[in-house]
Structure formats: C-alpha cells, structure tokens
Design a protein around this motif. Structure first.
Motif, PDB file in Angstrom:
ATOM      1  N   GLU A  12      29.709 -42.566  73.320  1.00  0.00           N
ATOM      2  CA  GLU A  12      30.688 -43.008  74.312  1.00  0.00           C
ATOM      3  C   GLU A  12      30.082 -42.859  75.698  1.00  0.00           C
ATOM      4  O   GLU A  12      29.518 -41.823  76.032  1.00  0.00           O
ATOM      5  CB  GLU A  12      31.960 -42.172  74.229  1.00  0.00           C
ATOM      6  N   ASP A  13      30.182 -43.914  76.474  1.00  0.00           N
ATOM      7  CA  ASP A  13      29.763 -43.866  77.872  1.00  0.00           C
ATOM      8  C   ASP A  13      30.964 -43.327  78.647  1.00  0.00           C
ATOM      9  O   ASP A  13      31.963 -44.022  78.816  1.00  0.00           O
ATOM     10  CB  ASP A  13      29.372 -45.261  78.361  1.00  0.00           C
ATOM     11  N   THR A  14      30.897 -42.091  79.086  1.00  0.00           N
ATOM     12  CA  THR A  14      32.052 -41.462  79.734  1.00  0.00           C
ATOM     13  C   THR A  14      32.372 -42.084  81.089  1.00  0.00           C
ATOM     14  O   THR A  14      33.498 -41.982  81.561  1.00  0.00           O
ATOM     15  CB  THR A  14      31.837 -39.949  79.902  1.00  0.00           C
ATOM     16  N   PHE A  15      31.413 -42.764  81.682  1.00  0.00           N
ATOM     17  CA  PHE A  15      31.661 -43.422  82.966  1.00  0.00           C
ATOM     18  C   PHE A  15      32.477 -44.704  82.782  1.00  0.00           C
ATOM     19  O   PHE A  15      33.449 -44.936  83.478  1.00  0.00           O
ATOM     20  CB  PHE A  15      30.338 -43.722  83.677  1.00  0.00           C
ATOM     21  N   THR A  16      32.069 -45.535  81.808  1.00  0.00           N
ATOM     22  CA  THR A  16      32.754 -46.813  81.584  1.00  0.00           C
ATOM     23  C   THR A  16      33.845 -46.731  80.527  1.00  0.00           C
ATOM     24  O   THR A  16      34.687 -47.616  80.445  1.00  0.00           O
ATOM     25  CB  THR A  16      31.748 -47.900  81.143  1.00  0.00           C
ATOM     26  N   GLY A  17      33.803 -45.708  79.681  1.00  0.00           N
ATOM     27  CA  GLY A  17      34.759 -45.596  78.591  1.00  0.00           C
ATOM     28  C   GLY A  17      34.399 -46.458  77.390  1.00  0.00           C
ATOM     29  O   GLY A  17      35.131 -46.506  76.412  1.00  0.00           O
ATOM     30  N   ASN A  19      32.567 -47.565  73.949  1.00  0.00           N
ATOM     31  CA  ASN A  19      32.116 -46.874  72.743  1.00  0.00           C
ATOM     32  C   ASN A  19      31.163 -47.757  71.964  1.00  0.00           C
ATOM     33  O   ASN A  19      31.221 -48.977  72.054  1.00  0.00           O
ATOM     34  CB  ASN A  19      33.317 -46.542  71.848  1.00  0.00           C
TER      35      ASN A  19
END
Length: 95
Positions: A12-17, A19
C-alpha cells in the motif's frame, strides 16, 4: 489429491492510498495483479541492475510504467520489497 500453494505480497502506498497485489512466482519474478479484479497485469523480472516489466495483454501500454519501474528499481539492488514498492508506485500510472 493435488494442492497448489501460491504466495502473495500486498503493498500500500500510504501517500496515495493505492494498493497492489503481487503473486510471487520465484525469488526473482513476480506478477502484478489488479488490486480489485485480480486480473494479471504485468510480469516483473528482478535483476541486480533493476527490474524488467512486461504486460500480460495488449489492452495496456506498459511503456511509461516500465520506464518508471526501471528508473525506480535501479537503486533496489535486487531487494524484493524495494522492487515491489517501485512497482506499486509506477503501476498507479495505469491502474
């Protein structure tokens, strides 16, 4: 009776959300699956100098995502999680 065991890696890219889901094929190969439909999108070969990304179908053009993947993964030096992070980031171009 026959049993098939598959390994998966979720990111998961926590910046963009965004997956991504990767099917682990071998120590140097994985497949990028669409996070919702599980459709096979890309084959990713991990090499010491970077990763090579190839499309499974002709509906998508991996050119931009592939260039992103190659540039991003150069610094990974074959590290699986680093390459998966690059694939997730670059896949957002087409997913």
């Amino acid at each position: 009776m026959s049993i098939i065991i598959k390994k998966f890696f979720a990111a998961e890219d926590t910046f963009t959300g965004k997956n991504a889901l990767f099917e682990i094929i071998s120590a140097n190969q994985m497949h990028l699956l669409h996070p919702l439909t599980k459709e096979l999108l890309y084959k990713i070969d991990i090499e010491p100098e970077g990763a090579i990304i190839s499309a499974f179908d002709t509906k998508r053009t991996p050119h931009d995502a592939g260039r992103c993947m190659l540039e991003c993964s150069r610094g990974c030096k074959g590290d699986f999680e680093c390459v998966a992070g690059c694939a997730l980031t670059c896949a957002t171009i087409i997913i």
